[in-house]
Design an enzyme around this catalytic site. Structure first.
Site, PDB file in Angstrom:
ATOM      1  N   TRP A 138       0.842  -1.205   0.000  1.00  0.00           N
ATOM      2  CA  TRP A 138       0.000   0.000   0.000  1.00  0.00           C
ATOM      3  C   TRP A 138       0.870   1.245   0.000  1.00  0.00           C
ATOM      4  CZ3 TRP A 138      -4.224  -1.531  -1.819  1.00  0.00           C
ATOM      5  CH2 TRP A 138      -4.848  -2.695  -1.381  1.00  0.00           C
TER       6      TRP A 138
ATOM      7  N   ASP B  33      -1.666   6.746   6.088  1.00  0.00           N
ATOM      8  CA  ASP B  33      -2.699   5.777   5.698  1.00  0.00           C
ATOM      9  C   ASP B  33      -2.940   4.913   6.937  1.00  0.00           C
ATOM     10  OD1 ASP B  33      -4.197   3.643   4.757  1.00  0.00           O
ATOM     11  OD2 ASP B  33      -2.889   3.210   3.035  1.00  0.00           O
TER      12      ASP B  33
ATOM     13  N   LYS C  86     -11.986  -2.118   7.301  1.00  0.00           N
ATOM     14  CA  LYS C  86     -11.185  -2.884   8.254  1.00  0.00           C
ATOM     15  C   LYS C  86     -11.691  -2.671   9.681  1.00  0.00           C
ATOM     16  CE  LYS C  86      -8.433  -3.261   4.557  1.00  0.00           C
ATOM     17  NZ  LYS C  86      -7.509  -2.458   3.764  1.00  0.00           N
TER      18      LYS C  86
END
Ligand SMILES: *Cc1c(COP(=O)(O)O)cnc(C)c1O
Length: 361
Positions: free
Chosen positions: A102, A172, A196
């Protein structure tokens, strides 16, 4: 009805109490004769939902008043472009630490809009650690410094934040938001896909310091400009109404049932601790991450034998422990133990692993 323990990295489990409340309110939300899915986003009922979601998030996370909370769509992946379009506007430069897929995607996307500079990387060891950061390598004139706080695929987490001085830190936090207290004032921007730890897929939350809004590049599409959403209270267009509603229920559960993020952290430490303690004493399984950088949320582990790994994943599934297969780039297994995973689910998983080891050693 039998519910499984879902160890998926995302979308992941939701608290059962939240699902029950959503079920109760499904056909008739608080006497208005319709579902939240059906109502106008401009209705007074919906205004109440989105403002409660924002207020609860502000309260639970302790978000300072000079930050805007935006409820957007497009996933965390859209932020890989929105962050540079909105922030890479003075010196057209930003710093990145590559700690996994990511983080690397965020870097590659930003490199399309300006000078993206890699400060450090842990790719040499399949991202199994967080690299030491040397501040002399930081760009003094960067428009921002980007990190991925918790690396969902590899199971690493920053134990301390980089000291970036006046350069805004962008995080993030898709896979660690709400898992423990976080000092929002250390960041210029925080962003997270909801699926999540916040709610269902379809919602992306952005927390952005006000002075960073309003300087987007000219090419920025209206919908990708933070100012558009900040000026309209996340209602410039139709927001992801139902996902925001579930997120509101999750935040209400965090505040009123769990008792806030410090309490959530204790529970998360207990859950992750049980798994790491087992892995450290096991002769069959071992964790893949260096101990000092271990995540509380995502726990990759292996046996070292791909056939044994596959046997374990299948046997676990048959017992109601699902989605334990590791990411294709790491192999083995990964147990994601987000907020909604009950302690009991982890106790039962560890008991199952102990028994599996006894039978297979
Ligand atoms: C899941 C995840 C993403 C991608 O999120 P989408 O909402 O699917 O775009 C990005 N970063 C991290 C850390 C993630 O865990």
């Amino acid at each position: 009805m039998k519910r499984v323990y879902n160890f998926s990295a995302g979308p992941s489990m939701l608290p059962e109490a939240v699902l029950r409340r959503a079920a109760d309110e499904m056909l008739d939300y608080k006497g208005c004769g319709q579902s939240v899915m059906e109502m106008s986003h401009r209705s007074s009922e919906y205004e109440g939902i989105i403002s409660s979601a924002e207020n609860l998030l502000r309260e639970v996370m302790g978000i300072p008043c000079n930050y805007k909370v935006l409820f957007l769509q497009g996933g965390a992946a859209t932020q890989f472009a929105m962050v540079p379009m909105n922030l890479m506007n003075k010196n057209h430069k930003a710093d990145f630490v590559l700690t996994g897929q990511w983080a690397t995607k965020a870097y590659k996307e930003a490199a399309r809009y300006g000078d993206a500079h890699v400060v450090a990387s842990s790719k040499d060891k399949t991202f199994t650690y967080i690299p030491e950061l040397d501040p002399s390598q930081f760009s003094k004139d960067a428009d921002y410094f980007h990190i991925c706080l918790n690396n969902t695929i590899y199971g690493t987490v920053y134990q301390k934040l980089p000291q970036t001085g006046n350069v805004p830190l962008v995080g993030d936090v898709s896979s660690c938001i709400l898992s423990k207290p976080l000092d929002v004032s250390k960041f210029g921007v925080l962003y997270a896909g909801a699926q999540k730890n916040m709610g269902p897929a379809g919602l992306t939350t952005v927390i952005v310091r006000e002075d960073l809004i309003g300087n987007a590049m000219d090419i920025t599409p209206t919908m990708l400009n933070y100012k558009t959403h900040a000026d309209h209270g996340s209602m410039y267009n139709t927001p992801p109404c139902y996902s925001i509603y579930i997120c509101m229920l999750v935040l209400d559960w965090l505040k009123n049932t769990i008792g806030g993020l410090s309490e959530m952290e204790k529970i998360n430490r207990k859950k992750a601790g049980m798994i790491y303690d087992f892995l450290d004493s096991s002769k069959l399984f071992r964790g893949t991450v260096v101990p000092k950088d271990r995540s509380l949320m995502n726990i990759p582990f292996v046996t070292g034998n791909t056939e044994m790994d596959a046997k374990f994943v299948a046997a676990a599934k048959a017992e109601g422990f699902v989605n334990l297969k590791g990411h294709r780039t790491v192999g083995g297994m990964r147990a994601s133990v987000y907020n909604a995973m009950p302690v009991e689910g982890v106790e039962k998983l560890v008991a199952f692993m102990t028994e599996f080891e006894r039978k297979n050693m």
